[in-house]
Design a protein around this motif. Structure first.
Motif, short mmCIF file in Angstrom:
data_model
loop_
_atom_site.label_atom_id
_atom_site.label_comp_id
_atom_site.label_asym_id
_atom_site.label_seq_id
_atom_site.Cartn_x
_atom_site.Cartn_y
_atom_site.Cartn_z
N UNK A 166 2.71 -8.27 4.03
CA UNK A 166 2.53 -7.05 3.74
C UNK A 166 1.48 -6.50 2.90
N UNK A 167 1.20 -7.42 1.94
CA UNK A 167 0.17 -6.85 0.95
C UNK A 167 -1.29 -7.47 1.51
N UNK A 168 -1.45 -8.45 2.40
CA UNK A 168 -2.73 -9.00 3.08
C UNK A 168 -2.82 -8.03 4.12
N UNK A 169 -2.58 -9.04 5.34
CA UNK A 169 -2.98 -8.47 6.58
C UNK A 169 -2.45 -6.89 6.98
N UNK A 170 -1.26 -6.60 6.77
CA UNK A 170 -0.73 -5.20 6.95
C UNK A 170 -1.35 -4.24 6.22
N UNK A 171 -1.37 -4.37 4.90
CA UNK A 171 -1.99 -3.27 3.96
C UNK A 171 -3.37 -3.03 4.12
N UNK A 172 -4.18 -4.07 4.60
CA UNK A 172 -5.82 -4.08 5.05
C UNK A 172 -5.86 -3.15 6.06
N UNK A 173 -5.25 -3.52 7.06
CA UNK A 173 -5.34 -2.64 8.22
C UNK A 173 -4.88 -1.25 8.26
N UNK A 174 -3.62 -1.12 7.32
CA UNK A 174 -3.38 0.37 7.14
C UNK A 174 -4.44 1.17 6.38
N UNK A 175 -5.26 0.57 5.40
CA UNK A 175 -6.13 1.08 4.38
C UNK A 175 -7.32 1.32 5.48
N UNK A 176 -7.72 0.32 6.18
CA UNK A 176 -8.76 0.53 6.91
C UNK A 176 -8.71 1.61 7.97
N UNK A 177 -7.48 1.88 8.39
CA UNK A 177 -7.45 2.84 9.47
C UNK A 177 -6.90 3.90 8.94
N UNK A 178 -6.61 4.11 7.60
CA UNK A 178 -6.24 5.13 7.02
C UNK A 178 -4.67 5.65 7.62
N UNK A 179 -3.96 4.90 7.57
CA UNK A 179 -2.60 5.26 8.14
C UNK A 179 -1.64 4.95 7.08
N UNK A 180 -0.62 5.98 7.10
CA UNK A 180 0.59 5.69 6.04
C UNK A 180 1.38 4.65 6.63
N UNK A 181 1.97 4.02 5.54
CA UNK A 181 3.04 2.80 6.09
C UNK A 181 4.26 3.53 7.10
N UNK A 182 4.60 4.59 6.70
CA UNK A 182 5.67 5.55 7.23
C UNK A 182 5.28 5.47 8.88
N UNK A 183 3.98 5.57 9.19
CA UNK A 183 3.37 5.69 10.63
C UNK A 183 2.84 4.40 11.08
N UNK A 184 3.36 3.34 10.58
CA UNK A 184 2.68 2.07 10.90
C UNK A 184 3.05 1.62 12.53
N UNK A 185 2.03 1.21 13.15
CA UNK A 185 2.37 1.08 14.60
C UNK A 185 3.24 -0.41 14.75
N UNK A 186 3.27 -1.15 13.84
CA UNK A 186 3.98 -2.53 13.72
C UNK A 186 5.58 -2.17 13.00
N UNK A 187 6.28 -2.17 13.80
CA UNK A 187 7.88 -2.25 13.02
C UNK A 187 8.13 -3.28 12.08
N UNK A 188 8.59 -2.96 10.81
CA UNK A 188 9.09 -3.99 10.11
C UNK A 188 9.80 -5.27 10.54
N UNK A 189 10.80 -4.79 11.52
CA UNK A 189 11.46 -5.68 12.17
C UNK A 189 10.37 -6.76 12.95
N UNK A 190 9.44 -6.28 13.66
CA UNK A 190 8.66 -7.09 14.27
C UNK A 190 7.81 -7.85 13.63
N UNK A 191 7.43 -7.44 12.42
CA UNK A 191 6.65 -8.44 11.69
C UNK A 191 7.52 -9.23 10.87
N UNK A 192 8.72 -8.95 10.60
CA UNK A 192 9.42 -9.95 10.02
C UNK A 192 9.80 -11.11 11.16
N UNK A 193 9.80 -10.92 12.37
CA UNK A 193 10.01 -11.86 13.57
C UNK A 193 8.55 -12.90 13.52
N UNK A 194 7.53 -12.16 13.23
CA UNK A 194 6.19 -12.65 13.18
C UNK A 194 6.21 -13.78 11.97
N UNK A 195 6.60 -13.28 10.82
CA UNK A 195 6.52 -14.05 9.69
C UNK A 195 7.65 -15.33 9.77
#
Ligand code: ADP
Ligand code: MG
Length: 482
Positions: free
Chosen positions: A347-376
């Motif tokens: 969450x603090x690495x790959x995800x935050x980096x991508x959200x910051x660089x594309x200026x997207x709020x986590x509320x609007x994140x295209x990757x659901x928390x559930x999917x990221x959880x599956x990935x982890x």
């Protein structure tokens, strides 16, 4: 001469009510201009304001969160001024009897210390409309959709002593109002706007210097820059023998410049008077007690819980708990992954980096928390390597697929963890590298570590990138050292 900076903030927080503070029009952002301004918002003759209870609840929740006195009787006043985006000719606000009295906010500073910032008061008021200067060729457009949106204006005591402290306080306040759910926190849409009062004084002097006010800063970065610029400017003026005039300034973030807007001499006389259309607002103790019961978890409590429940470091816990949406996202990832630390890293690495660089709020994140959880989870159980996981993440980010296992299959990213198959690959690769093996056997401990990498490359290649690197490493160690 050594100078000390003194800063006090006034913050406008847009309350996340569905309708306006005195009318039923929608407060949704981004609608066609003037489609959300009713007769009440325009103060057409004969209309009367009807207070929106939700705005009061939100203001009281804020007061409770900062340990403030709630004024059980508060009064609305008219602040009279002319501006095209204020068709009423006055703003309905509170002056002497605001709903929230003195309180305080505890702020953690970057150097690890903490400090208390006192809140002078917070009052309820309505927002004005917006003047649009682009697209109208020498004229201005007026959009009244925002007119009547409920705000609380929070006024601090001049307790901050540097831009770092002011920004840390601002972030904490953002964290509190979003955790309470009373504001969406979207600063780019103007949901939180900061006016910064700044003065300097010689270190050791008790009396405050003359202050200026820089208005309407809508990002933490702009706030930091605007303060630094203004402090430098004030010190230069004084050291050159001049004096600071009390004035309102505007900061242009694109040009990184500030300029004077008006001096105190030209300041308006607003002729405040109690609004005859609105009775004083009175709350009973029961009402306030009931709201206390409904208080959601606040940032400090959440941070402590993250440390206790997930064994996160203080640093990780404060980052993940600061914003309610991030906290919730993280907790969902951790729940599905079954590994809090690894989830925190993603969450603090790959995800935050991508959200910051594309200026997207986590509320609007295209990757659901559930999917990221599956990935982890798939990284944790060794199904995929971390580089494979990054590839899956990139596909999830495109927003068209969300089944992690299916993506792993379809991209052929499953790591080979069958030791028999891996061992056969190691044998085959080693058979073609007799010189390197000899070199390895002759080397000392330290050098061996380095040479190990020379075998991993060909092995990964032989397995088409799918060999489990940890297992490869174990097998290699055994074969080379045994
Ligand atoms: P006013 O009555 O002119 O609005 P206030 O006393 O209400 O002034 O202060 C407005 C804001 O300015 C508050 O946030 C306060 O903390 C801040 N402030 C007041 N004096 C100073 C000063 N000398 N330097 C920096 N900030 C100040
Ligand atoms: Mg004031």
């Amino acid at each position: 001469m050594q100078w000390e900076t003194v800063i006090g903030l006034e913050i406008h927080v847009q309350l996340a009510t569905k309708s306006k503070i005195f009318s039923g029009s929608s407060t949704a952002f981004g609608a066609e201009p003037n489609t959300q301004a009713s007769a009440v918002d325009l103060a057409l003759p004969g209309t009367l304001p009807v207070p929106n209870e939700q705005a009061f609840r939100y203001a009281i929740l804020f007061g409770l969160a900062i340990d403030a006195e709630i004024n059980k009787r508060s009064v609305f006043e008219r602040k009279n001024y002319f501006y095209p985006d204020l068709p009423k000719g006055y703003q309905t606000t509170q002056l002497d009897k605001p709903i929230v009295g003195p309180g305080h906010v505890e702020v953690d500073l970057p150097d690890g210390s903490s400090k208390t910032v006192r809140i002078h008061h917070a009052h309820l008021e309505e927002d004005a409309g917006k003047s649009l200067h682009e697209d109208f060729h020498g004229m201005s457009g007026i959009d009244l959709n925002r007119a009547g949106t409920p705000l609380i204006e929070i006024v601090t005591e001049p307790d901050m002593r540097s831009s770092e402290e002011a920004v840390a306080f601002a972030k904490k306040l953002h964290s509190i109002v979003t955790s309470l759910g009373i504001c969406d926190g979207d600063m780019s849409q103007g949901s939180m706007r900061f006016d910064v009062n700044i003065s300097v004084r010689p270190v050791g002097q008790e009396e405050y210097g003359t202050r200026t006010e820089t208005k309407n800063l809508n990002s933490f970065r702009f706030m930091e820059r605007a303060i630094k610029l203004e402090v430098e400017r004030q010190i230069d003026v004084i050291e050159d023998g001049g004096r600071i005039v009390q004035e309102t300034r505007l900061y242009d973030g694109d040009k990184d410049l500030s300029r004077s807007m008006r001096s105190k001499e030209e300041a308006n006389d607003y002729r405040y008077f109690p609004c005859p259309d609105l009775l004083p607002v009175v709350f009973e103790d029961d009402y306030i007690e009931a709201l206390k019961e409904q208080m959601p978890e606040l940032p400090d409590a959440r941070k402590a819980r993250f440390v206790a429940q997930y064994s996160l470091s203080d640093y990780d816990a404060s980052i993940l708990s600061a914003d309610a949406a991030t906290a919730q996202y993280f907790e969902t990832v951790a729940e599905h992954a079954g590994d809090a630390k690894l989830s925190a890293n993603w969450v603090m690495g790959e995800l935050s980096g991508r959200l910051n660089s594309e200026d997207i709020l986590i509320q609007n994140c295209p990757v659901s928390a559930k999917a990221l959880g599956q990935l982890v989870l798939r990284v944790k159980d060794g199904t995929i390597s971390s580089s494979g996981a990054k590839k899956v993440f990139g596909i999830l980010w495109q927003g068209e697929q969300n089944d992690v296992d299916q993506i792993i299959d379809q991209e052929g990213l499953k790591q080979v963890s069958d030791t028999g198959a891996l061992e056969a690959m190691v044998d085959e690769v080693l058979a073609g590298m007799p010189d390197q093996i000899a070199q390895y056997k002759a080397a000392d401990e330290k050098k061996r570590k380095k040479l190990m990498g020379g075998f991993m490359g060909p092995l990964m290649k032989a397995s088409k990138g799918q060999g489990n690197p940890k297992l490869f490493n174990e097998i290699l160690q055994r074969k080379l050292n045994g």
